[in-house]
Scaffold this motif. Structure first.
Motif, PDB file in Angstrom:
ATOM      1  N   SER A 197       0.820  -1.213   0.000  1.00 22.38           N
ATOM      2  CA  SER A 197       0.000   0.000   0.000  1.00 22.38           C
ATOM      3  C   SER A 197       0.852   1.260   0.000  1.00 22.38           C
ATOM      4  CB  SER A 197      -0.926   0.004   1.223  1.00 22.38           C
ATOM      5  OG  SER A 197      -0.166  -0.029   2.428  1.00 22.38           O
TER       6      SER A 197
ATOM      7  N   GLU B 116       4.895   3.565  -4.424  1.00 20.54           N
ATOM      8  CA  GLU B 116       4.538   4.690  -5.285  1.00 20.54           C
ATOM      9  C   GLU B 116       5.189   4.621  -6.657  1.00 20.54           C
ATOM     10  OE1 GLU B 116       2.433   7.177  -4.729  1.00 20.54           O
ATOM     11  OE2 GLU B 116       1.887   6.438  -2.733  1.00 20.54           O
TER      12      GLU B 116
ATOM     13  N   HIS C 177       4.822  -2.354 -16.884  1.00 22.81           N
ATOM     14  CA  HIS C 177       3.810  -1.324 -17.114  1.00 22.81           C
ATOM     15  C   HIS C 177       2.428  -1.795 -16.661  1.00 22.81           C
ATOM     16  CE1 HIS C 177       6.341   0.867 -20.414  1.00 22.81           C
ATOM     17  NE2 HIS C 177       6.650   1.267 -19.189  1.00 22.81           N
TER      18      HIS C 177
ATOM     19  N   ALA D  40       2.271  -1.408 -13.038  1.00 24.52           N
ATOM     20  CA  ALA D  40       2.147   0.012 -12.704  1.00 24.52           C
ATOM     21  C   ALA D  40       0.710   0.495 -12.901  1.00 24.52           C
ATOM     22  CB  ALA D  40       3.113   0.834 -13.553  1.00 24.52           C
ATOM     23  N   ARG D  41       0.096   0.106 -14.010  1.00 23.51           N
ATOM     24  CA  ARG D  41      -1.292   0.523 -14.257  1.00 23.51           C
ATOM     25  C   ARG D  41      -2.234  -0.047 -13.202  1.00 23.51           C
ATOM     26  NH1 ARG D  41       0.151  -0.860 -19.560  1.00 23.51           N
ATOM     27  NH2 ARG D  41      -0.996  -2.830 -19.362  1.00 23.51           N
ATOM     28  N   ASP D  42      -2.042  -1.315 -12.894  1.00 26.34           N
ATOM     29  CA  ASP D  42      -2.947  -1.976 -11.950  1.00 26.34           C
ATOM     30  C   ASP D  42      -2.821  -1.427 -10.532  1.00 26.34           C
ATOM     31  OD1 ASP D  42      -3.764  -3.546 -14.049  1.00 26.34           O
ATOM     32  OD2 ASP D  42      -2.644  -5.338 -13.441  1.00 26.34           O
ATOM     33  N   ASN D  43      -1.663  -0.843 -10.224  1.00 24.31           N
ATOM     34  CA  ASN D  43      -1.421  -0.381  -8.853  1.00 24.31           C
ATOM     35  C   ASN D  43      -1.180   1.128  -8.765  1.00 24.31           C
ATOM     36  OD1 ASN D  43      -1.071  -3.047  -7.121  1.00 24.31           O
ATOM     37  ND2 ASN D  43      -0.021  -3.411  -9.083  1.00 24.31           N
ATOM     38  N   ASN D  44      -1.453   1.837  -9.861  1.00 23.18           N
ATOM     39  CA  ASN D  44      -1.318   3.298  -9.888  1.00 23.18           C
ATOM     40  C   ASN D  44       0.088   3.742  -9.479  1.00 23.18           C
ATOM     41  OD1 ASN D  44      -2.280   5.895 -10.373  1.00 23.18           O
ATOM     42  ND2 ASN D  44      -2.849   6.200  -8.215  1.00 23.18           N
ATOM     43  N   LEU D  45       1.078   3.162 -10.140  1.00 21.44           N
ATOM     44  CA  LEU D  45       2.470   3.460  -9.838  1.00 21.44           C
ATOM     45  C   LEU D  45       3.104   4.221 -10.996  1.00 21.44           C
ATOM     46  CD1 LEU D  45       3.555  -0.074  -8.541  1.00 21.44           C
ATOM     47  CD2 LEU D  45       2.587   1.826  -7.215  1.00 21.44           C
ATOM     48  N   ILE D  46       4.096   5.036 -10.684  1.00 19.31           N
ATOM     49  CA  ILE D  46       4.873   5.706 -11.715  1.00 19.31           C
ATOM     50  C   ILE D  46       6.080   4.844 -12.053  1.00 19.31           C
ATOM     51  CG2 ILE D  46       6.376   7.075 -10.189  1.00 19.31           C
ATOM     52  CD1 ILE D  46       5.778   9.416 -12.232  1.00 19.31           C
TER      53      ILE D  46
ATOM     54  N   ASP E  35       6.842   6.828 -17.799  1.00 15.46           N
ATOM     55  CA  ASP E  35       6.619   8.200 -17.318  1.00 15.46           C
ATOM     56  C   ASP E  35       7.890   9.024 -17.418  1.00 15.46           C
ATOM     57  OD1 ASP E  35       3.794   7.881 -16.151  1.00 15.46           O
ATOM     58  OD2 ASP E  35       4.888   6.268 -15.154  1.00 15.46           O
TER      59      ASP E  35
END
Length: 403
Positions: free
Chosen positions: A133, A136, A154, A157-163, A186
């Motif tokens: 959780s 980031e 990627h 990253a999309r599934d977990n809202n990560l950069i 990004d």
């Protein structure tokens, strides 16, 4: 030539020391820097801007920010992504410490995900198991220029809202699915420091397609200062400059940028030569029973920043240290890249529970691979004779120690 290695009295394969790496600087490079020196403007200016545009165009990104080093680029990229105190970033342990140091600069939490033993790159499955959780951002590393599995990363990253901040220090000119690395995530960080294949002495560039990230990086590079009249909190005249955030003096000089422009024009030439050298190594070493070579990503184009091999120590009666010193005795400079970051004393001393483990291994595949890694010379100025000498020395030493 005798089969007896030089370390035991044989004649060295190379008459003089063949270095591990070397910059390819020619008269055009020297002239470019000389012209800037004669022009009078040496600090960050128009030449830096031209270099930024050239890099952005080369990799297909909208924006590029030139900085004093690749390490500075990693720091500025993480700052622009607003990753800060107690926030977690996942990266590879098999990299230069700068990759993880930028997380410390931001007061974040570094978490290392193990590698894929076949490719030596970060394993997306291991990354998935580390996401929490607090996570980031991800900083995948294209190790030795071999593109990592960006599709899988990627998706995570999309599934977990990560950069995603790619550490592409080794990968300028590399490709993934036919597209240049540099406009796929990004943020992407390149290094132009020794011994990269495009060289500015020291230097780095961060590329992005995000205008917002670009503008933040420009502020952070310039000591946090803003002079654009449209962005001032109070416009009292053209002299006003405001510090609007904490920043650093991470600017590149005009001389560095001039060299970078000249070098970038030869980037494809450098990669072609590196690839040709790697192919010569692969043709002979790929079938040797004492050697394991990393699998190259079939969807990528490697820049062959390093030529890595893993010794299959179960097939030889020698340690990695023995092989290392035997090759040095043949006047072939070899290296080891890298000590897993979390095994560096500082990372052990800071005592984070994900770093300083009391039992077991944090990233067992990375630690196991490190024990048998070697790096062979690979740089554009090597002649075919140089390459054959390295091959001769490696085969000579390995065959001598074979069980």
């Amino acid at each position: 030539m005798s089969d007896k290695p030089a370390i035991y009295g044989g004649k060295p394969v190379c008459e003089h020391l063949l270095p591990l790496a070397g910059a390819a600087v020619d008269d055009n490079d020297i002239q470019a820097v000389t012209e800037v020196l004669r022009g009078g403007r040496l600090g960050c200016g128009e030449t830096v801007q031209r270099f930024e545009r050239a890099v952005a165009e080369y990799v297909g990104a909208r924006y590029a920010v030139a900085l004093s080093s690749g390490a500075a680029g990693l720091h500025v990229a993480l700052m622009s992504a607003a990753v800060g105190h107690e926030e977690e970033v996942i990266t590879s342990p098999l990299t230069h410490p700068a990759t993880a140091n930028c997380i410390l600069y931001q007061g974040g939490i570094h978490t290392f995900a193990d590698i894929n033993s076949a490719t030596f790159n970060i394993n997306p499955g291991a990354v998935a198991s580390k996401i929490s959780s607090r996570t980031e951002a991800l900083i995948p590393v294209h190790f030795a220029g071999n593109p990592c599995d960006l599709d899988a990363l990627h998706k995570l990253a999309r599934d977990n809202n990560l950069i995603v901040i790619e550490d592409a220090a080794h990968a300028l000119g590399g490709e993934y699915d036919g597209k240049k690395i540099g406009a796929l995530s990004d943020l992407t960080v390149f290094s132009f420091s020794d011994p990269q294949h495009c060289y500015t002495g020291e230097g780095g560039v961060v590329t992005t397609n995000s205008e917002e990230l670009y503008e933040w990086m420009m502020i952070f590079r310039e000591n946090g200062l803003v002079s654009n009249p449209r962005k001032l909190t109070r416009n009292e005249g053209p002299w006003r400059v405001e510090m609007q955030d904490r920043g650093y003096n991470y600017r590149m000089t005009e001389m560095q940028a001039a060299l970078g422009i000249a070098q970038l024009a030869r980037a494809e030439e450098f990669i072609e030569r590196r690839t040709a050298i790697a192919e010569m190594y692969n043709q002979v070493l790929a079938g040797h029973p004492a050697v394991l070579l990393p699998e190259q990503n079939p969807r990528g184009r490697s820049t062959w920043h390093y030529f890595l091999l893993a010794l299959r120590l179960e097939h030889i009666k020698a340690s990695r240290s023995d092989i290392f010193h035997a090759l040095r005795a043949e006047n072939v400079e070899v290296g080891v890249h890298y000590l897993p970051v979390f095994l560096h004393p500082y990372y052990l001393w800071i005592g984070h529970p994900d770093v300083c483990t009391l039992e077991g291994s944090l990233c067992p595949r990375a630690e196991e691979l490190y024990q048998c890694l070697l790096t062979l010379p690979l740089y554009p100025a090597m002649t075919d004779r140089d390459v054959q000498d390295v091959i001769t020395a490696v085969i000579r030493v390995l065959n001598y120690y074979m069980l």
